[in-house]
Design an enzyme around this catalytic site. Structure first.
Site, short mmCIF file in Angstrom:
data_model
loop_
_atom_site.label_atom_id
_atom_site.label_comp_id
_atom_site.label_asym_id
_atom_site.label_seq_id
_atom_site.Cartn_x
_atom_site.Cartn_y
_atom_site.Cartn_z
N GLU A 9 18.55 20.46 19.64
CA GLU A 9 17.63 19.31 19.61
C GLU A 9 16.15 19.67 19.67
O GLU A 9 15.38 19.08 20.42
CB GLU A 9 17.97 18.35 20.76
CG GLU A 9 19.41 17.86 20.71
CD GLU A 9 19.75 16.86 21.82
OE1 GLU A 9 18.95 16.68 22.74
OE2 GLU A 9 20.85 16.27 21.74
N ASP A 41 21.62 19.55 16.26
CA ASP A 41 20.71 18.42 16.53
C ASP A 41 21.42 17.09 16.25
O ASP A 41 22.43 17.06 15.55
CB ASP A 41 19.44 18.53 15.69
CG ASP A 41 18.21 17.99 16.44
OD1 ASP A 41 18.36 17.07 17.27
OD2 ASP A 41 17.10 18.49 16.18
N GLU A 47 29.57 16.93 17.51
CA GLU A 47 29.71 16.03 18.67
C GLU A 47 30.04 14.62 18.19
O GLU A 47 29.37 13.65 18.54
CB GLU A 47 28.41 16.01 19.48
CG GLU A 47 27.94 17.38 19.92
CD GLU A 47 26.68 17.36 20.78
OE1 GLU A 47 26.28 16.29 21.27
OE2 GLU A 47 26.10 18.44 20.97
#
Ligand code: XIL
Length: 359
Positions: free
Chosen positions: A150, A201, A270
């Protein structure tokens, strides 16, 4: 006699076929030829029904929190690293033949403030020590790592100069400036040349953020190769995939296309789809509800659309990892984002992922 044997064999075959059809297929078998199928793990997932589902459906895992700097690194610089939680999980995965992806080395969140504080020289040393210590500890046990997580800011409008798109409030950025990203990857490559290094990210369905990441990966890798290295420095791009019913799957396609240009592998790292129309920042476990049928179907359709898309890109996608097994224990439980409900029953979303062409 021969007739009898043939009849018995046919009966057995029939029994086996009907039995197999009544049981949901293992997701890792469904996608065997396409990519690895993973889930996140935490202490809840290590036993009982959760662990049974994990073993049945998934061949790779990511620790939800246990390998983040705040859980491994000491409270103060002079303290000791804490390996126990992560080690017990990694060992259990090894015993069960499940591969482990490491998450994460360098991040602005869930990290220790001492690591990014002090002079640039001190912060640099802290970064190098942390990466070396962690990669050394997990050598041979963890196949790939999110080296930097990120780093890009939200709301990017001009991705052409990727360094100007970095998240300025990150402690690492504040102390070391934009070069911290490359330093992290160079350090990781040196510490363990065997592992696959990822940049990870969220929000990479946004074309500007995706373009900034593409430009960064290309720039860093081009310069690394120009030094005479015959491989990339950044091996992979992780698209987190925290989505909701608001998602336009064509945006994901556009980003996959963009990342493909860089030549590195891509993973969906994710994945969860909240059954809400707005992108909310509300999270926490145990806030799940019974989903209205219509929402459950919409969610299933979106999962199916995504998996049909992922299959189209199977040559570039290495792994698809879900961020949660069941709605109750998901970090976004309020949005019921998982394939299984709070009682671990498969939802329409599960059947959609099991057989995306039917949806
Ligand atoms: C989340 C975990 O799921 C929560 O348990 C924790 O409280 C906060 O972090 N992006 C990431 C993950 O890279 O590490 C985050 O995980 C979710 C967003």
């Amino acid at each position: 006699m021969l007739k009898k044997i043939i009849l018995i064999q046919l009966a057995l075959l029939f029994l086996c076929l009907t039995n197999c059809n009544s049981k949901p297929a293992a997701l890792k078998a469904v996608y065997k030829k396409d990519f690895l199928i993973g889930n996140v793990i935490n202490h809840v997932y290590m036993s009982g029904g959760h662990f049974d589902l994990l073993k049945k459906h998934f061949n790779t895992v990511t620790c939800e929190n246990e390998m983040k700097p705040e859980n491994l690194a000491p409270l103060s610089k002079s303290g000791e690293y804490k390996w126990q939680m992560a080690d017990s999980m990694v060992n259990k995965m090894k015993e069960n033949g499940i591969q482990v992806h490491g998450h994460t080395l360098i991040w602005h969140s869930q990290t220790r403030t001492w690591m990014t504080s002090g002079s640039p020289q001190e912060a640099k040393e802290n970064m190098i020590n942390h990466i070396n210590t962690v990669l050394d500890h997990f050598r041979g046990k963890v196949v790939s790592w999110d080296v930097v997580n990120e780093a890009m800011a939200d709301g990017i409008t001009d991705p052409s100069d990727w360094k100007s798109c970095l998240r300025a409030e990150s402690g690492w950025y504040k102390t070391l400036g934009p070069d911290y990203v490359e330093l992290a990857f160079r350090t990781a490559r040196q510490a363990d040349p065997e592992i696959i290094l990822y940049y990870n990210d969220y929000g990479l369905n946004d074309c500007n953020k995706a373009a900034a990441v593409r430009n960064m990966v290309k720039d860093i890798n081009d310069r690394y190769k120009a030094e005479g290295n015959n491989r990339s420095l950044i091996d992979g791009i992780g698209m987190q995939g925290h989505y909701g019913l608001w998602l336009n799957v064509n945006d994901v396609r556009a980003s996959l296309e963009m990342f493909k240009e860089t030549g590195v592998e891509i993973s969906i790292t994710e994945l969860d789809i909240e059954s809400r129309l707005t992108n909310s920042r509300e999270w926490g476990v145990n806030r799940n509800t019974v989903m209205p049928q219509e929402q459950a179907q919409q969610q299933a359709k979106l999962y199916a659309q995504l998996f049909r898309l992922f299959r189209e890109y199977k040559d570039t996608i290495a792994r698809v990892t879900f961020w949660g097994m069941d709605d109750k224990n998901s970090w976004k439980s309020i949005g019921n984002p998982c394939l299984f409900d709070g009682e671990l029953n498969p939802k329409p979303a599960f059947f959609a992922v099991s057989n995306p062409d039917e949806y």
